[in-house]
Motif scaffolding. Structure first.
Motif, PDB file in Angstrom:
ATOM      1  N   THR A 401       0.837  -1.199   0.000  1.00  0.00           N
ATOM      2  CA  THR A 401       0.000   0.000   0.000  1.00  0.00           C
ATOM      3  C   THR A 401       0.873   1.252   0.000  1.00  0.00           C
ATOM      4  OG1 THR A 401      -1.786  -1.124   1.174  1.00  0.00           O
ATOM      5  CG2 THR A 401      -1.765   1.272   1.288  1.00  0.00           C
ATOM      6  N   LEU A 402       1.922   1.245   0.808  1.00  0.00           N
ATOM      7  CA  LEU A 402       2.811   2.405   0.873  1.00  0.00           C
ATOM      8  C   LEU A 402       3.622   2.564  -0.408  1.00  0.00           C
ATOM      9  CD1 LEU A 402       3.936   2.136   4.595  1.00  0.00           C
ATOM     10  CD2 LEU A 402       2.466   3.891   3.578  1.00  0.00           C
ATOM     11  N   ARG A 403       4.000   1.453  -1.046  1.00  0.00           N
ATOM     12  CA  ARG A 403       4.699   1.561  -2.334  1.00  0.00           C
ATOM     13  C   ARG A 403       3.814   2.230  -3.375  1.00  0.00           C
ATOM     14  NH1 ARG A 403       7.436  -3.442  -0.885  1.00  0.00           N
ATOM     15  NH2 ARG A 403       5.697  -4.703  -1.633  1.00  0.00           N
ATOM     16  N   LYS A 404       2.551   1.815  -3.410  1.00  0.00           N
ATOM     17  CA  LYS A 404       1.612   2.414  -4.362  1.00  0.00           C
ATOM     18  C   LYS A 404       1.368   3.881  -4.018  1.00  0.00           C
ATOM     19  CE  LYS A 404      -1.055   1.739  -7.946  1.00  0.00           C
ATOM     20  NZ  LYS A 404      -0.504   1.310  -9.246  1.00  0.00           N
ATOM     21  N   ALA A 405       1.262   4.189  -2.724  1.00  0.00           N
ATOM     22  CA  ALA A 405       1.075   5.576  -2.301  1.00  0.00           C
ATOM     23  C   ALA A 405       2.273   6.430  -2.709  1.00  0.00           C
ATOM     24  CB  ALA A 405       0.876   5.634  -0.786  1.00  0.00           C
ATOM     25  N   ALA A 406       3.477   5.897  -2.548  1.00  0.00           N
ATOM     26  CA  ALA A 406       4.679   6.646  -2.919  1.00  0.00           C
ATOM     27  C   ALA A 406       4.700   6.946  -4.410  1.00  0.00           C
ATOM     28  CB  ALA A 406       5.928   5.859  -2.516  1.00  0.00           C
ATOM     29  N   GLU A 407       4.317   5.966  -5.234  1.00  0.00           N
ATOM     30  CA  GLU A 407       4.269   6.191  -6.680  1.00  0.00           C
ATOM     31  C   GLU A 407       3.318   7.329  -7.016  1.00  0.00           C
ATOM     32  OE1 GLU A 407       3.204   2.581  -8.631  1.00  0.00           O
ATOM     33  OE2 GLU A 407       4.936   1.463  -7.879  1.00  0.00           O
ATOM     34  N   ALA A 408       2.157   7.353  -6.367  1.00  0.00           N
ATOM     35  CA  ALA A 408       1.167   8.392  -6.642  1.00  0.00           C
ATOM     36  C   ALA A 408       1.651   9.766  -6.181  1.00  0.00           C
ATOM     37  CB  ALA A 408      -0.162   8.038  -5.978  1.00  0.00           C
ATOM     38  N   ILE A 409       2.237   9.828  -4.987  1.00  0.00           N
ATOM     39  CA  ILE A 409       2.717  11.118  -4.463  1.00  0.00           C
ATOM     40  C   ILE A 409       3.814  11.684  -5.356  1.00  0.00           C
ATOM     41  CG2 ILE A 409       3.848  12.254  -2.512  1.00  0.00           C
ATOM     42  CD1 ILE A 409       2.454  10.184  -0.683  1.00  0.00           C
ATOM     43  N   LYS A 410       4.691  10.810  -5.859  1.00  0.00           N
ATOM     44  CA  LYS A 410       5.767  11.284  -6.731  1.00  0.00           C
ATOM     45  C   LYS A 410       5.234  11.834  -8.047  1.00  0.00           C
ATOM     46  CE  LYS A 410       8.168   7.409  -6.249  1.00  0.00           C
ATOM     47  NZ  LYS A 410       9.246   6.404  -6.446  1.00  0.00           N
ATOM     48  N   ALA A 411       4.029  11.395  -8.445  1.00  0.00           N
ATOM     49  CA  ALA A 411       3.424  11.876  -9.693  1.00  0.00           C
ATOM     50  C   ALA A 411       2.494  13.067  -9.465  1.00  0.00           C
ATOM     51  CB  ALA A 411       2.657  10.735 -10.360  1.00  0.00           C
ATOM     52  N   ALA A 412       2.393  13.543  -8.234  1.00  0.00           N
ATOM     53  CA  ALA A 412       1.488  14.651  -7.910  1.00  0.00           C
ATOM     54  C   ALA A 412       1.962  15.954  -8.546  1.00  0.00           C
ATOM     55  CB  ALA A 412       1.389  14.811  -6.392  1.00  0.00           C
ATOM     56  N   PRO A 413       1.067  16.944  -8.683  1.00  0.00           N
ATOM     57  CA  PRO A 413       1.462  18.233  -9.253  1.00  0.00           C
ATOM     58  C   PRO A 413       2.647  18.830  -8.497  1.00  0.00           C
ATOM     59  CG  PRO A 413      -0.921  18.115  -9.036  1.00  0.00           C
ATOM     60  CD  PRO A 413      -0.375  16.902  -8.348  1.00  0.00           C
ATOM     61  N   ALA A 414       3.492  19.543  -9.220  1.00  0.00           N
ATOM     62  CA  ALA A 414       4.661  20.170  -8.609  1.00  0.00           C
ATOM     63  C   ALA A 414       4.246  21.067  -7.454  1.00  0.00           C
ATOM     64  CB  ALA A 414       5.417  20.980  -9.661  1.00  0.00           C
ATOM     65  N   GLY A 415       4.995  21.013  -6.368  1.00  0.00           N
ATOM     66  CA  GLY A 415       4.713  21.856  -5.211  1.00  0.00           C
ATOM     67  C   GLY A 415       3.737  21.262  -4.219  1.00  0.00           C
ATOM     68  N   THR A 416       3.203  20.087  -4.505  1.00  0.00           N
ATOM     69  CA  THR A 416       2.254  19.446  -3.584  1.00  0.00           C
ATOM     70  C   THR A 416       2.955  19.059  -2.283  1.00  0.00           C
ATOM     71  OG1 THR A 416       0.909  18.561  -5.385  1.00  0.00           O
ATOM     72  CG2 THR A 416       0.684  17.501  -3.237  1.00  0.00           C
ATOM     73  N   ARG A 417       2.378  19.455  -1.154  1.00  0.00           N
ATOM     74  CA  ARG A 417       2.891  19.067   0.161  1.00  0.00           C
ATOM     75  C   ARG A 417       1.748  18.417   0.933  1.00  0.00           C
ATOM     76  NH1 ARG A 417       4.232  22.867   3.599  1.00  0.00           N
ATOM     77  NH2 ARG A 417       5.912  21.695   4.616  1.00  0.00           N
ATOM     78  N   ILE A 418       2.061  17.351   1.636  1.00  0.00           N
ATOM     79  CA  ILE A 418       1.026  16.547   2.291  1.00  0.00           C
ATOM     80  C   ILE A 418       1.366  16.344   3.754  1.00  0.00           C
ATOM     81  CG2 ILE A 418      -0.071  14.259   2.352  1.00  0.00           C
ATOM     82  CD1 ILE A 418       0.373  14.115  -0.656  1.00  0.00           C
ATOM     83  N   GLU A 419       0.374  16.533   4.609  1.00  0.00           N
ATOM     84  CA  GLU A 419       0.512  16.189   6.023  1.00  0.00           C
ATOM     85  C   GLU A 419       0.056  14.758   6.227  1.00  0.00           C
ATOM     86  OE1 GLU A 419      -0.930  18.729   9.493  1.00  0.00           O
ATOM     87  OE2 GLU A 419      -2.335  17.013   9.557  1.00  0.00           O
ATOM     88  N   VAL A 420       0.884  14.000   6.932  1.00  0.00           N
ATOM     89  CA  VAL A 420       0.530  12.636   7.324  1.00  0.00           C
ATOM     90  C   VAL A 420       0.153  12.698   8.796  1.00  0.00           C
ATOM     91  CG1 VAL A 420       1.305  10.245   7.478  1.00  0.00           C
ATOM     92  CG2 VAL A 420       2.185  11.726   5.648  1.00  0.00           C
ATOM     93  N   GLY A 421      -1.135  12.595   9.077  1.00  0.00           N
ATOM     94  CA  GLY A 421      -1.609  12.731  10.445  1.00  0.00           C
ATOM     95  C   GLY A 421      -1.887  11.389  11.095  1.00  0.00           C
ATOM     96  N   GLY A 422      -1.316  11.177  12.292  1.00  0.00           N
ATOM     97  CA  GLY A 422      -1.549   9.943  13.026  1.00  0.00           C
ATOM     98  C   GLY A 422      -2.632  10.107  14.069  1.00  0.00           C
TER      99      GLY A 422
END
Length: 490
Positions: A401-422
């Motif tokens: 799941t995290l590998r797939k998530a990483a692939e998607a985040i790397k393809a996100a629009p330039a400048g995208t920043r994401i908070e990972v909330g626990g």
């Protein structure tokens, strides 16, 4: 590439999968032809094929120094296609699961040796051409599956066959000249047939010479891996032999269970085969299991037997290699894919599982080119990322799941920043939960960075138990509250 290492690899695969050395060498020859298929772009095209099948991380781990990630039998079929694997199995006269498993065992080491120092080879190394030559008569038959080198048949082999043909041709030309002279001197009658008889004998001799050279090269390679100790020398200490993984491959082919694999004992083999026959019927089981005392015990055996009734859906493929599992449910309706993946995940805690299909994987796979940051986090928030109880250690079944998530985040629009909330449930001390939630958020961001996401795109934050989305009075509610929540930072 060192032939002694290839011989050692082939010998190990032959032993593990119950193949003869000839069968294992023929399989290696076919794989070499596939790896360097010019129609598909040579070695670079081979790597791209694996990347296009979602197996890029595997093939990249084989290039250079490793460590090599294993590839399961279902993943082999995903990469090459079941028809080609079936045809190769037919040529080898071996079961399909055995063939797919043996290919999976050969490929990592073969690619690793071909790319010594991380350099991509330009073509088939001279030392390997005679391996391909040994299966030249197969290649044309297998070429109908779309592989150019195979379709080209013996032409794909390169200099090995060509060199032998040139040697035979030279011998034949010389013999024809000599025979013609004899014919001119002897005139008619029996002597008129003598040139052709001499030509035939010379051709046979030249062919025997060519094959003898091949055998000498193989014998020299085999000899290079053994040395003689001086008389009176103390025998070298024997290093402990590492146990190989217990393996199992399964495919439900129109209601028939096609199996293969290797276990440590007759007791394990009998127990598993009896359970499979009880589930599918003795007449609906194809293939067999190899027993090898050098194999580690199958830690998945009892849990697999409990799962067998859920494998009666046609088209399901499943592979075990030690504590790694690969499943292919692509032939099933989506709801059934979700259900079977969840059962596998629930039943095999602690295993690394690839091929799982849940709502998050479906959503991430459906993202269209040019997706927005909001589209991304909507898909990411369907993810189920699990941790060991009371800790920030991510369970191995969450890796894909995290590998797939990483692939998607790397393809996100330039400048995208994401908070990972626990987030946690309300069990225990609030301050401890806040700290745990932060540690888990940081563990996820660290894993994503490890998988190639730039660190500046991610921020980890812990919220503890302060933002529940369900009632903590029930176990179901607590489970929903224990989550990772992704948010676009604007």
């Amino acid at each position: 590439m060192r032939i002694d290492l290839l011989n050692s690899l082939v010998g190990d695969v032959a032993h593990r999968f119950g193949l003869s050395m000839d069968q294992a060498r023929q399989l290696a020859g076919v794989l070499i032809a596939l790896i360097f298929d010019e129609k598909r772009g040579g070695f670079a095209g081979f790597v791209h094929l694996f990347e296009s099948k979602g197996l890029g991380s595997l093939v990249q781990s084989w290039i250079g120094t490793g460590p090599n990630q294993p590839i399961s039998a279902p993943q082999v079929e995903r990469a090459f296609g079941a028809p080609l694997i079936g045809a190769i199995a037919g040529k080898l006269d071996a079961p399909v699961p055995t063939t797919a498993g043996a290919i999976g065992a050969l490929l990592p080491g073969l690619i690793n040796e071909l790319t010594e120092g991380g350099k991509a080879p330009a073509g088939i190394p001279e030392t390997l051409r005679y391996w391909v030559a040994s299966v030249a008569d197969w290649l044309g038959d297998l070429g109908r599956f779309g592989w150019g080198a195979l379709a080209a048949g013996a032409a794909a082999v390169g200099g090995a066959v060509a060199g032998g043909v040139r040697a035979v041709g030279h011998a034949a030309d010389t013999t024809v000249d000599a025979a013609a002279g004899v014919a001119r001197k002897t005139g008619r009658g029996l002597a008129a047939f003598l040139p052709w008889l001499i030509l035939l004998l010379a051709l046979l001799a030249a062919l025997a010479w060519f094959k003898g050279c091949q055998r000498q090269r193989e014998a020299a390679a085999d000899a290079s891996v053994s040395t003689s100790a001086p008389l009176g020398a103390e025998p070298a200490a024997t290093a402990p032999v590492a146990q190989s993984n217990a393996r199992f491959s399964f495919e439900n082919a129109e209601g028939k269970a096609r199996i293969g694999g290797q276990v440590a004992s007759e007791a394990e083999k009998t127990k598993l085969l009896d359970a499979i026959k009880a589930t599918f019927g003795a007449g609906n089981v194809e293939g067999d299991l190899v027993v090898d005392a050098g194999t580690a015990p199958a830690g998945w055996l009892d849990r697999l037997i409990a799962l067998l009734p859920d494998l009666k859906a046609r088209g399901v493929k499943l592979g075990f290699d030690g504590d790694k599992i690969d499943i292919d449910t692509s032939a099933l309706p989506e709801a059934e894919r979700f259900a079977l993946s969840q059962k596998l995940r629930s039943g095999f805690g602690g295993f690394e599982i690839s091929g799982l299909w849940d709502q998050a994987m479906a959503a991430l796979s459906s993202l269209k080119a040019g997706f927005s940051a909001d589209d991304l986090v909507k898909a990411l928030n369907l993810s189920a990322i699990y941790f060991d109880t009371g800790s920030a250690s991510i369970t191995r079944d969450s890796y894909e799941t995290l590998r797939k998530a990483a692939e998607a985040i790397k393809a996100a629009p330039a400048g995208t920043r994401i908070e990972v909330g626990g987030h946690t449930d309300a069990t225990g001390d609030a301050a401890a939960n806040l700290q745990l939630s932060l540690e888990r958020a940081n563990a996820v961001t660290a894993k994503l960075v490890e998988l190639g996401v730039p660190g500046e795109q991610l921020v980890g934050k812990g919220y503890g138990q302060d933002k529940p989305i369900a009632d903590n009075a029930s176990e179901e509610g607590k489970a929903r509250n224990r989550r990772m929540e992704f948010t676009v930072l604007r």
